[in-house]
Design an enzyme around this catalytic site. Structure first.
Site: not given
Ligand code: GLU
Length: 339
Positions: A83, A275, A205, A80
């Site tokens: 993002k 995460v 994504y 994440s």
């Molecule tokens: N790949 C994870 C998801 O989309 C991202 C999780 C994260 O780092 O919050 O669920």
């Protein structure tokens, strides 16, 4: 004996200037290594295999110096932490008004992977929850999938200053287990919030979450934001200055999952966690900080990462609303190099 070359004297000056900050970071590393609470993410095998004692800290100054301790070169998937940077790419290509029409900028109060959208407008709450991130990824430019993935990776490369790669095993696991993200994307398609190319956008994504970085890379990415969008090592512009504050504002209010409010109160700096156990923090105009340590607390933030950032913020008066905000001591230790 020959005279020292310019390079020697530069290296010597760098060593002497970074010595105090290195010993500070080492002391903080030693202080928090024994902190053994938290659990490594286990929803995919690539994350479940992380060692709980992996621990790295890196600080990168706006003058391009990087100081790192511990497992700062260990590669992990960015998850994440990607993002806000993808949001920046979308902003650069579509502008603020278009972005605001697709994704709001409100903290959600819901879990990061919540399937809820804003009832009145059908927009995701913000770009740092999964729904908002997928809507943002939908806006990655390019006329086909290959072009879009190239643009996505080129964006990361501008921030880190070298080629980046996607971890294929993580990507495949994310894709195999990503049913909730698929449901969120289809709900947004239903409301006309994303284009009718859901599978392609989800692939992108999952790829963006699987980009491999290390702690040093994240510190340089943070320093690029601290430096108004210009990578302080390569001099390449990664994002226009006018959009940096958009990213930092959202990171401040939404960057730390359901801990964002407390984080703002206690640490007081724009940040994003992921995460895999990384936290990226920006001290505007001064430096970037990154911490990597996989065990997560119940809100999904790295236990050691939060502890290190609290300590740095407290020790050096980094809170953005500190009456006598200096961002001082760490930055001062970088400064001699410039003169
Ligand atoms: N790949 C994870 C998801 O989309 C991202 C999780 C994260 O780092 O919050 O669920």
């Amino acid at each position: 004996m020959s005279e020292p070359s310019d390079l020697d004297s530069l290296l010597n000056r760098m060593r002497s200037a970074t010595a105090p900050i290195r010993s500070t970071l080492q002391a903080i590393y030693d202080q928090f290594l024994p902190l053994r609470s938290g659990t490594v993410a286990n929803y995919i095998p690539e994350l479940a295999a992380a060692e709980p004692d992996w621990f790295g800290i890196a600080v990168a100054g706006v003058d391009g110096q990087v100081v790192e301790v511990g497992d700062s070169q260990h590669l992990f998937s960015i998850q994440s932490v990607s993002k806000p940077f993808v949001y920046g790419l979308a902003l650069e290509n579509h502008g603020r008004d278009h972005l605001l029409s697709k994704v709001n900028v409100e903290p959600s109060g819901e879990a990061f992977n919540s399937i809820m959208l804003d009832e009145a407008t059908n927009r995701p709450f913000n770009p740092l929850v999964n729904s908002g991130a997928i809507a943002t990824t939908d806006l990655v430019p390019g006329s086909n999938y290959t072009e879009r993935i190239k643009n996505l990776l080129a964006m990361f490369e501008n921030y880190v200053g070298h080629p980046v790669f996607v971890d294929n095993a993580t990507f495949i696991s994310e894709r195999t287990t990503g049913h909730r993200n698929r449901a969120i994307a289809h709900l947004m398609l239903n409301f006309g919030m994303i284009e009718d190319r859901v599978d392609e956008t989800l692939e992108l994504y999952f790829q963006q979450c699987s980009v491999l970085v290390n702690c040093r890379d994240l510190a340089v990415m943070a320093a690029t934001l601290a430096n108004g969008g210009v990578n302080p090592i390569t001099g390449a512009r990664a994002i226009s200055t006018e959009h940096v504050k958009d990213l930092l504002s959202i990171m401040y209010s939404c960057g730390m999952y359901d801990f964002a409010g407390e984080w703002g109160y206690l640490v007081g700096l724009p940040a994003k966690s992921g995460v895999s156990g990384a936290i990226l923090v920006v001290v505007p105009g001064k430096f970037g900080i990154a911490v990597f340590s996989p065990p997560l607390d119940e809100r999904g933030n790295s236990v050691r990462g939060v502890a290190v950032c609290r300590e740095l913020s407290h020790r050096f008066g980094l809170h953005a609303f500190e009456a006598h905000f200096s961002g001082g001591t760490l930055a001062d230790e970088f400064r001699p190099i410039r003169s």
